[in-house]
Write an enzyme that holds these catalytic residues in place. Structure first.
Site, PDB file in Angstrom:
ATOM      1  NE  ARG A  28     -14.296 -23.733 -20.490  1.00  0.00           N
ATOM      2  CZ  ARG A  28     -15.489 -23.149 -20.303  1.00  0.00           C
ATOM      3  NH1 ARG A  28     -15.600 -22.124 -19.482  1.00  0.00           N
ATOM      4  NH2 ARG A  28     -16.568 -23.593 -20.919  1.00  0.00           N
ATOM      5  CG  ASP A  29      -7.173 -16.551 -17.819  1.00  0.00           C
ATOM      6  OD1 ASP A  29      -7.074 -15.406 -18.292  1.00  0.00           O
ATOM      7  OD2 ASP A  29      -6.276 -17.075 -17.103  1.00  0.00           O
ATOM      8  CB  ILE A  30      -3.913 -20.872 -18.424  1.00  0.00           C
ATOM      9  CG1 ILE A  30      -3.289 -22.236 -18.245  1.00  0.00           C
ATOM     10  CG2 ILE A  30      -3.025 -19.756 -17.879  1.00  0.00           C
ATOM     11  CD1 ILE A  30      -2.059 -22.455 -19.112  1.00  0.00           C
ATOM     12  CG  ASN A  86      -6.428  -5.837 -17.834  1.00  0.00           C
ATOM     13  OD1 ASN A  86      -7.152  -5.077 -17.202  1.00  0.00           O
ATOM     14  ND2 ASN A  86      -6.318  -7.122 -17.542  1.00  0.00           N
ATOM     15  CD  GLU A  94      -0.467 -11.159 -16.146  1.00  0.00           C
ATOM     16  OE1 GLU A  94      -0.724 -12.266 -16.677  1.00  0.00           O
ATOM     17  OE2 GLU A  94      -0.622 -10.933 -14.940  1.00  0.00           O
ATOM     18  CG  HIS A  99      -6.509 -10.551 -23.939  1.00  0.00           C
ATOM     19  ND1 HIS A  99      -5.233 -10.073 -24.159  1.00  0.00           N
ATOM     20  CD2 HIS A  99      -6.657 -10.624 -22.600  1.00  0.00           C
ATOM     21  CE1 HIS A  99      -4.647  -9.879 -22.996  1.00  0.00           C
ATOM     22  NE2 HIS A  99      -5.477 -10.199 -22.025  1.00  0.00           N
ATOM     23  CG  MET A 100     -13.835  -8.624 -23.589  1.00  0.00           C
ATOM     24  SD  MET A 100     -15.314  -8.443 -24.638  1.00  0.00           S
ATOM     25  CE  MET A 100     -15.104  -6.764 -25.209  1.00  0.00           C
TER      26      MET A 100
END
Ligand code: AMP
Length: 115
Positions: A28-30, A86, A94, A99-100
């Site tokens: 999970r994204d932070i 990205n 960043e 990554h997706m």
């Protein structure tokens, strides 16, 4: 160059991991930007989309099949979701470990922010 994602893959720093196999790790994204915001990353260090090679086709395919499974597991498959990769400065990248993003759980609006 090693990034924070390499440390997550090596279990040197914690993450909320939702899936792992021989080729990819999903967590999970932070700083979630939607109710569901999960990152899927190859375990292999590939810095950007510019650096993928023919030999990476298996792992790149695994990113998609993993995204499909996670979307089902998270209950967002039917309603829909967005997959984002990205690349570099204009893409807003960043972390320089490919990554997706899987984003869903609400209507995500237009594909791009208006200028
Ligand atoms: P990108 O802009 O495509 O490189 O996205 C990087 C993403 O990584 C951002 O959405 C960050 O919130 C996320 N991120 C950065 N550090 C961590 C971490 N330690 N655990 C989970 N997600 C992270």
């Amino acid at each position: 160059m090693s990034t924070i994602f390499s440390k997550i893959i090596a279990k040197e720093i914690p993450a909320d991991i939702v899936y792992e196999d021989d080729l990819v790790l999903a967590f999970r994204d932070i700083a979630p930007q939607a109710p569901v915001h999960i990152l899927i990353t190859p375990k292999k260090e590939i810095p950007t989309a510019n650096d993928v090679e023919a030999a990476d086709e298996a792992v790149l395919g695994r990113l998609f099949t993993t995204a499909t499974q996670i979307a089902r597991d998270e209950g967002i498959a039917k309603q829909g979701y967005r997959l984002i990769v990205n690349c570099n400065e204009d893409g807003g990248q960043e972390v320089f470990h490919l990554h997706m993003h899987i984003l869903g759980g609400r209507s995500l609006g237009p594909m791009l922010a208006k200028k």
